[in-house]
Write an enzyme that holds these catalytic residues in place. Structure first.
Site, PDB file in Angstrom:
ATOM      1  N   GLY A  38       0.721  -1.285   0.111  1.00 16.83           N
ATOM      2  CA  GLY A  38      -0.059   0.080  -0.053  1.00 16.83           C
ATOM      3  C   GLY A  38       0.738   1.144  -0.071  1.00 16.83           C
TER       4      GLY A  38
ATOM      5  CB  CYS B 115      -3.474  -7.815  -3.915  1.00 21.15           C
ATOM      6  SG  CYS B 115      -2.632  -6.226  -3.177  1.00 21.15           S
TER       7      CYS B 115
ATOM      8  CB  THR C   2      -2.362  -2.464  -3.415  1.00 14.83           C
ATOM      9  OG1 THR C   2      -3.364  -2.532  -2.014  1.00 14.83           O
ATOM     10  CG2 THR C   2      -1.769  -1.238  -3.311  1.00 14.83           C
TER      11      THR C   2
ATOM     12  CB  CYS D 204      -7.433  -3.907   1.413  1.00 17.78           C
ATOM     13  SG  CYS D 204      -5.937  -4.843   2.315  1.00 17.78           S
TER      14      CYS D 204
ATOM     15  CG  HIS E  15      -4.219  -8.250   4.346  1.00 15.27           C
ATOM     16  ND1 HIS E  15      -3.915  -7.867   2.997  1.00 15.27           N
ATOM     17  CD2 HIS E  15      -3.475  -8.644   4.977  1.00 15.27           C
ATOM     18  CE1 HIS E  15      -2.718  -8.364   2.828  1.00 15.27           C
ATOM     19  NE2 HIS E  15      -2.296  -8.956   4.007  1.00 15.27           N
TER      20      HIS E  15
HETATM   21  N1  DGL Z   1      -4.288  -7.243   0.297  1.00 12.10           N
HETATM   22  C1  DGL Z   1      -3.977  -5.810  -0.434  1.00 12.10           C
HETATM   23  C2  DGL Z   1      -5.031  -5.529  -0.994  1.00 12.10           C
HETATM   24  O1  DGL Z   1      -5.999  -5.844  -1.246  1.00 12.10           O
HETATM   25  C3  DGL Z   1      -3.101  -5.354   0.768  1.00 12.10           C
HETATM   26  C4  DGL Z   1      -2.058  -4.205   0.349  1.00 12.10           C
HETATM   27  C5  DGL Z   1      -0.882  -4.178   1.001  1.00 12.10           C
HETATM   28  O2  DGL Z   1      -0.140  -4.982   1.187  1.00 12.10           O
HETATM   29  O3  DGL Z   1      -0.879  -2.937   1.214  1.00 12.10           O
HETATM   30  O4  DGL Z   1      -4.970  -4.137  -1.353  1.00 12.10           O
END
Ligand code: DGL
Length: 273
Positions: free
Chosen positions: A55, A85, A87, A195, A197
Protein backbone atom coordinates in the site's frame (compact mmCIF):
# COMPACT_ATOMS: atom_id res chain seq x y z
CA UNK A 1 3.64 -35.43 -14.74
CA UNK A 2 2.89 -33.68 -11.45
CA UNK A 3 1.99 -30.00 -11.35
CA UNK A 4 5.32 -29.33 -9.59
CA UNK A 5 7.23 -30.40 -12.67
CA UNK A 6 5.17 -28.69 -15.36
CA UNK A 7 7.43 -26.41 -17.35
CA UNK A 8 6.57 -22.94 -18.51
CA UNK A 9 6.82 -23.63 -22.22
CA UNK A 10 3.87 -26.01 -22.08
CA UNK A 11 0.52 -24.67 -23.20
CA UNK A 12 -1.66 -24.73 -20.06
CA UNK A 13 -4.44 -27.27 -19.99
CA UNK A 14 -7.47 -27.60 -17.73
CA UNK A 15 -5.62 -29.76 -15.22
CA UNK A 16 -2.96 -27.11 -14.62
CA UNK A 17 -3.11 -25.03 -11.41
CA UNK A 18 -4.65 -21.63 -10.83
CA UNK A 19 -2.01 -19.18 -9.57
CA UNK A 20 -3.18 -16.74 -6.91
CA UNK A 21 -1.11 -14.10 -5.13
CA UNK A 22 -1.21 -11.10 -2.82
CA UNK A 23 1.23 -8.84 -1.02
CA UNK A 24 0.81 -11.30 1.83
CA UNK A 25 -1.82 -13.46 3.46
CA UNK A 26 -4.83 -11.23 2.64
CA UNK A 27 -5.57 -12.93 -0.66
CA UNK A 28 -6.34 -16.11 1.28
CA UNK A 29 -9.76 -14.49 1.83
CA UNK A 30 -10.23 -14.71 -1.95
CA UNK A 31 -8.63 -18.15 -2.17
CA UNK A 32 -11.26 -19.46 0.23
CA UNK A 33 -14.05 -18.32 -2.11
CA UNK A 34 -12.23 -19.86 -5.10
CA UNK A 35 -11.77 -23.18 -3.31
CA UNK A 36 -15.41 -23.25 -2.19
CA UNK A 37 -16.65 -22.61 -5.73
CA UNK A 38 -14.06 -24.72 -7.57
CA UNK A 39 -12.97 -27.50 -5.19
CA UNK A 40 -11.63 -29.62 -8.06
CA UNK A 41 -9.06 -26.99 -9.06
CA UNK A 42 -5.42 -27.12 -8.01
CA UNK A 43 -4.60 -23.82 -6.32
CA UNK A 44 -1.09 -22.38 -5.95
CA UNK A 45 -0.94 -19.35 -3.63
CA UNK A 46 2.00 -16.98 -3.16
CA UNK A 47 2.11 -14.68 -0.11
CA UNK A 48 4.70 -11.98 -0.79
CA UNK A 49 4.77 -11.14 2.91
CA UNK A 50 8.40 -10.07 3.01
CA UNK A 51 7.39 -7.16 0.77
CA UNK A 52 4.05 -6.37 2.47
CA UNK A 53 2.50 -3.92 2.68
CA UNK A 54 2.26 -2.91 -0.97
CA UNK A 55 0.00 0.00 0.00
CA UNK A 56 2.84 2.46 0.54
CA UNK A 57 5.05 1.33 -2.37
CA UNK A 58 5.41 2.96 -5.78
CA UNK A 59 3.71 1.47 -8.84
CA UNK A 60 7.11 0.51 -10.25
CA UNK A 61 8.06 -1.36 -7.06
CA UNK A 62 4.73 -3.21 -7.02
CA UNK A 63 5.03 -4.06 -10.72
CA UNK A 64 8.47 -5.59 -10.12
CA UNK A 65 7.05 -7.82 -7.38
CA UNK A 66 4.07 -8.82 -9.54
CA UNK A 67 6.38 -9.79 -12.43
CA UNK A 68 8.58 -11.88 -10.13
CA UNK A 69 5.60 -13.75 -8.67
CA UNK A 70 3.86 -14.17 -12.04
CA UNK A 71 7.08 -15.65 -13.50
CA UNK A 72 7.25 -18.07 -10.56
CA UNK A 73 3.62 -19.18 -10.89
CA UNK A 74 3.81 -19.49 -14.67
CA UNK A 75 6.94 -21.62 -14.31
CA UNK A 76 4.86 -23.85 -12.01
CA UNK A 77 2.36 -24.24 -14.85
CA UNK A 78 -0.34 -21.72 -13.88
CA UNK A 79 -3.16 -21.66 -16.46
CA UNK A 80 -4.55 -18.38 -15.14
CA UNK A 81 -3.44 -15.79 -12.57
CA UNK A 82 -5.59 -14.16 -9.91
CA UNK A 83 -4.20 -10.94 -8.48
CA UNK A 84 -5.93 -11.27 -5.10
CA UNK A 85 -4.92 -7.76 -4.09
CA UNK A 86 -6.68 -4.49 -4.83
CA UNK A 87 -3.45 -2.49 -4.52
CA UNK A 88 -1.49 -4.70 -6.92
CA UNK A 89 -4.37 -4.74 -9.40
CA UNK A 90 -4.46 -0.94 -9.46
CA UNK A 91 -0.68 -0.64 -9.82
CA UNK A 92 0.19 -3.51 -12.11
CA UNK A 93 -2.62 -5.32 -13.90
CA UNK A 94 -2.34 -3.30 -17.11
CA UNK A 95 1.40 -3.94 -17.47
CA UNK A 96 0.93 -7.58 -16.51
CA UNK A 97 -1.66 -8.05 -19.25
CA UNK A 98 0.76 -6.48 -21.74
CA UNK A 99 3.55 -8.84 -20.69
CA UNK A 100 1.74 -12.18 -20.27
CA UNK A 101 -0.66 -13.94 -22.60
CA UNK A 102 -2.51 -16.05 -20.00
CA UNK A 103 -5.81 -14.78 -18.53
CA UNK A 104 -5.28 -12.50 -15.50
CA UNK A 105 -8.13 -11.75 -13.09
CA UNK A 106 -7.80 -8.70 -10.86
CA UNK A 107 -9.96 -7.06 -8.25
CA UNK A 108 -11.17 -3.64 -7.24
CA UNK A 109 -13.12 -2.24 -4.28
CA UNK A 110 -16.83 -3.08 -4.38
CA UNK A 111 -18.03 0.48 -5.05
CA UNK A 112 -20.89 -0.57 -7.33
CA UNK A 113 -22.33 -3.28 -5.04
CA UNK A 114 -22.06 -0.88 -2.10
CA UNK A 115 -23.75 1.96 -3.99
CA UNK A 116 -26.54 -0.46 -4.99
CA UNK A 117 -26.93 -1.78 -1.42
CA UNK A 118 -26.83 1.51 0.48
CA UNK A 119 -30.21 2.69 1.74
CA UNK A 120 -29.16 6.20 2.71
CA UNK A 121 -26.76 6.79 -0.19
CA UNK A 122 -23.64 7.15 1.98
CA UNK A 123 -20.90 4.56 1.55
CA UNK A 124 -17.53 4.22 3.26
CA UNK A 125 -14.46 2.69 1.65
CA UNK A 126 -11.63 1.16 3.68
CA UNK A 127 -8.56 0.51 1.52
CA UNK A 128 -4.82 1.08 1.26
CA UNK A 129 -3.21 4.42 0.41
CA UNK A 130 -2.12 2.94 -2.92
CA UNK A 131 -5.60 1.83 -3.92
CA UNK A 132 -7.25 5.11 -2.93
CA UNK A 133 -4.79 7.28 -4.85
CA UNK A 134 -4.85 5.13 -8.00
CA UNK A 135 -6.26 6.16 -11.35
CA UNK A 136 -8.28 2.92 -11.38
CA UNK A 137 -10.05 3.89 -8.18
CA UNK A 138 -10.77 7.39 -9.54
CA UNK A 139 -12.32 5.76 -12.61
CA UNK A 140 -14.37 3.44 -10.41
CA UNK A 141 -15.79 6.39 -8.49
CA UNK A 142 -16.49 8.19 -11.72
CA UNK A 143 -18.46 5.19 -13.03
CA UNK A 144 -20.31 4.03 -9.92
CA UNK A 145 -19.92 6.60 -7.18
CA UNK A 146 -21.75 9.51 -8.78
CA UNK A 147 -25.12 9.00 -7.13
CA UNK A 148 -23.83 8.31 -3.64
CA UNK A 149 -21.72 10.14 -1.10
CA UNK A 150 -18.41 8.31 -0.84
CA UNK A 151 -16.21 8.59 2.25
CA UNK A 152 -12.76 7.04 1.89
CA UNK A 153 -10.35 6.00 4.62
CA UNK A 154 -6.82 4.64 4.22
CA UNK A 155 -6.05 2.06 6.90
CA UNK A 156 -2.31 2.46 7.46
CA UNK A 157 -0.94 -0.34 9.66
CA UNK A 158 -3.94 -2.66 9.48
CA UNK A 159 -2.43 -5.01 6.87
CA UNK A 160 0.61 -5.49 9.15
CA UNK A 161 -1.62 -6.54 12.08
CA UNK A 162 -3.29 -9.18 9.91
CA UNK A 163 0.08 -10.35 8.55
CA UNK A 164 1.09 -11.02 12.17
CA UNK A 165 -2.13 -12.95 12.72
CA UNK A 166 -3.46 -10.38 15.19
CA UNK A 167 -7.14 -10.71 14.34
CA UNK A 168 -8.61 -10.01 17.75
CA UNK A 169 -5.88 -8.03 19.55
CA UNK A 170 -6.49 -4.63 21.12
CA UNK A 171 -4.04 -2.81 18.82
CA UNK A 172 -5.95 -4.11 15.78
CA UNK A 173 -9.28 -3.06 17.28
CA UNK A 174 -7.89 0.40 18.14
CA UNK A 175 -6.83 0.92 14.51
CA UNK A 176 -10.25 -0.21 13.27
CA UNK A 177 -11.94 2.16 15.72
CA UNK A 178 -9.76 5.02 14.48
CA UNK A 179 -10.47 4.29 10.81
CA UNK A 180 -14.18 3.51 11.05
CA UNK A 181 -15.12 6.46 13.27
CA UNK A 182 -14.94 9.05 10.43
CA UNK A 183 -17.09 6.82 8.20
CA UNK A 184 -19.73 6.48 10.90
CA UNK A 185 -19.58 10.23 11.62
CA UNK A 186 -20.50 10.83 7.98
CA UNK A 187 -23.41 8.38 8.32
CA UNK A 188 -22.16 5.54 6.09
CA UNK A 189 -24.62 2.61 6.21
CA UNK A 190 -22.46 0.42 3.93
CA UNK A 191 -18.71 -0.08 4.15
CA UNK A 192 -16.51 -1.56 1.44
CA UNK A 193 -13.65 -3.79 2.59
CA UNK A 194 -11.38 -2.59 -0.23
CA UNK A 195 -8.34 -4.68 0.68
CA UNK A 196 -8.28 -8.48 0.71
CA UNK A 197 -6.76 -8.55 4.20
CA UNK A 198 -9.77 -6.83 5.80
CA UNK A 199 -12.35 -9.69 5.60
CA UNK A 200 -10.20 -11.43 8.22
CA UNK A 201 -11.11 -8.71 10.73
CA UNK A 202 -14.78 -8.53 9.70
CA UNK A 203 -15.88 -9.52 13.22
CA UNK A 204 -13.82 -6.74 14.81
CA UNK A 205 -15.10 -4.21 12.28
CA UNK A 206 -18.70 -5.24 13.02
CA UNK A 207 -17.98 -4.85 16.75
CA UNK A 208 -16.95 -1.28 16.06
CA UNK A 209 -19.52 -0.20 13.44
CA UNK A 210 -22.49 -2.23 14.69
CA UNK A 211 -24.43 -4.93 12.91
CA UNK A 212 -26.74 -2.48 11.12
CA UNK A 213 -23.89 -1.43 8.85
CA UNK A 214 -23.42 -3.68 5.81
CA UNK A 215 -19.86 -4.79 4.97
CA UNK A 216 -19.15 -5.56 1.32
CA UNK A 217 -16.18 -7.27 -0.33
CA UNK A 218 -15.51 -8.82 -3.72
CA UNK A 219 -14.08 -12.26 -2.89
CA UNK A 220 -17.14 -14.19 -4.09
CA UNK A 221 -17.49 -12.05 -7.22
CA UNK A 222 -13.85 -12.66 -8.15
CA UNK A 223 -14.32 -16.42 -7.77
CA UNK A 224 -17.36 -16.27 -10.06
CA UNK A 225 -15.51 -14.19 -12.60
CA UNK A 226 -12.62 -16.66 -12.51
CA UNK A 227 -14.99 -19.58 -13.13
CA UNK A 228 -16.55 -17.78 -16.09
CA UNK A 229 -13.12 -17.07 -17.62
CA UNK A 230 -12.05 -20.69 -17.20
CA UNK A 231 -15.23 -21.92 -18.89
CA UNK A 232 -14.84 -19.40 -21.70
CA UNK A 233 -11.22 -20.47 -22.29
CA UNK A 234 -11.95 -24.21 -22.01
CA UNK A 235 -9.66 -24.34 -18.94
CA UNK A 236 -12.09 -25.41 -16.20
CA UNK A 237 -10.89 -28.61 -14.54
CA UNK A 238 -13.35 -31.48 -14.90
CA UNK A 239 -11.55 -33.64 -12.36
CA UNK A 240 -13.75 -35.36 -9.80
CA UNK A 241 -10.94 -35.31 -7.23
CA UNK A 242 -10.39 -32.38 -4.86
CA UNK A 243 -7.49 -30.21 -6.08
CA UNK A 244 -4.32 -29.68 -4.03
CA UNK A 245 -3.86 -26.29 -2.42
CA UNK A 246 -0.20 -25.31 -2.01
CA UNK A 247 1.18 -22.16 -0.42
CA UNK A 248 4.50 -20.35 -0.82
CA UNK A 249 5.63 -17.54 1.46
CA UNK A 250 8.78 -15.46 1.87
CA UNK A 251 7.77 -14.51 5.42
CA UNK A 252 10.64 -15.38 7.73
CA UNK A 253 8.58 -14.97 10.93
CA UNK A 254 8.45 -18.05 13.13
CA UNK A 255 4.66 -18.20 12.98
CA UNK A 256 4.26 -17.78 9.18
CA UNK A 257 2.77 -21.25 8.65
CA UNK A 258 0.58 -20.92 11.71
CA UNK A 259 -0.88 -17.61 10.42
CA UNK A 260 -1.54 -19.13 6.98
CA UNK A 261 -3.27 -22.15 8.55
CA UNK A 262 -5.37 -19.91 10.81
CA UNK A 263 -6.56 -17.83 7.85
CA UNK A 264 -7.01 -20.83 5.55
CA UNK A 265 -8.90 -22.65 8.31
CA UNK A 266 -7.17 -26.01 7.85
CA UNK A 267 -3.79 -27.68 7.73
CA UNK A 268 -1.79 -26.21 4.87
CA UNK A 269 1.24 -27.22 2.83
CA UNK A 270 3.46 -24.16 3.12
CA UNK A 271 6.74 -23.80 1.23
CA UNK A 272 9.44 -21.18 1.46
CA UNK A 273 9.60 -18.92 -1.58
N1 DGL B 1 -4.37 -7.30 0.24
C1 DGL B 1 -3.88 -6.08 -0.34
C2 DGL B 1 -5.03 -5.33 -1.02
O1 DGL B 1 -6.02 -5.94 -1.35
C3 DGL B 1 -3.10 -5.35 0.70
C4 DGL B 1 -2.19 -4.34 0.17
C5 DGL B 1 -0.99 -4.05 0.98
O2 DGL B 1 -0.14 -4.91 1.10
O3 DGL B 1 -0.86 -2.90 1.41
O4 DGL B 1 -4.98 -4.18 -1.29
Amino acid sequence: MSAQTIISSEIPVATNPIGVFDSGVGGISVLRHIHALLPQEQLFYVADSQYAPYGNKTDVEIQARCFAIADFLIAKGAKVLVVACNTATAAAIDVMREKYSLPIIGMEPAVKPAADASKNGIIGILATVGTLKSAQFAALLESYGRNVEVVTQACVGLVECIERGELTEKNTKDLIQEYCTPLLAEGADTIVLGCTHYPFVRALILDVVGHDVALVDTGAAVANQLKNRLVEKGLLSTSNQPGNVIFWTNNIAMNATQVIEMLWGAHAEVNVL
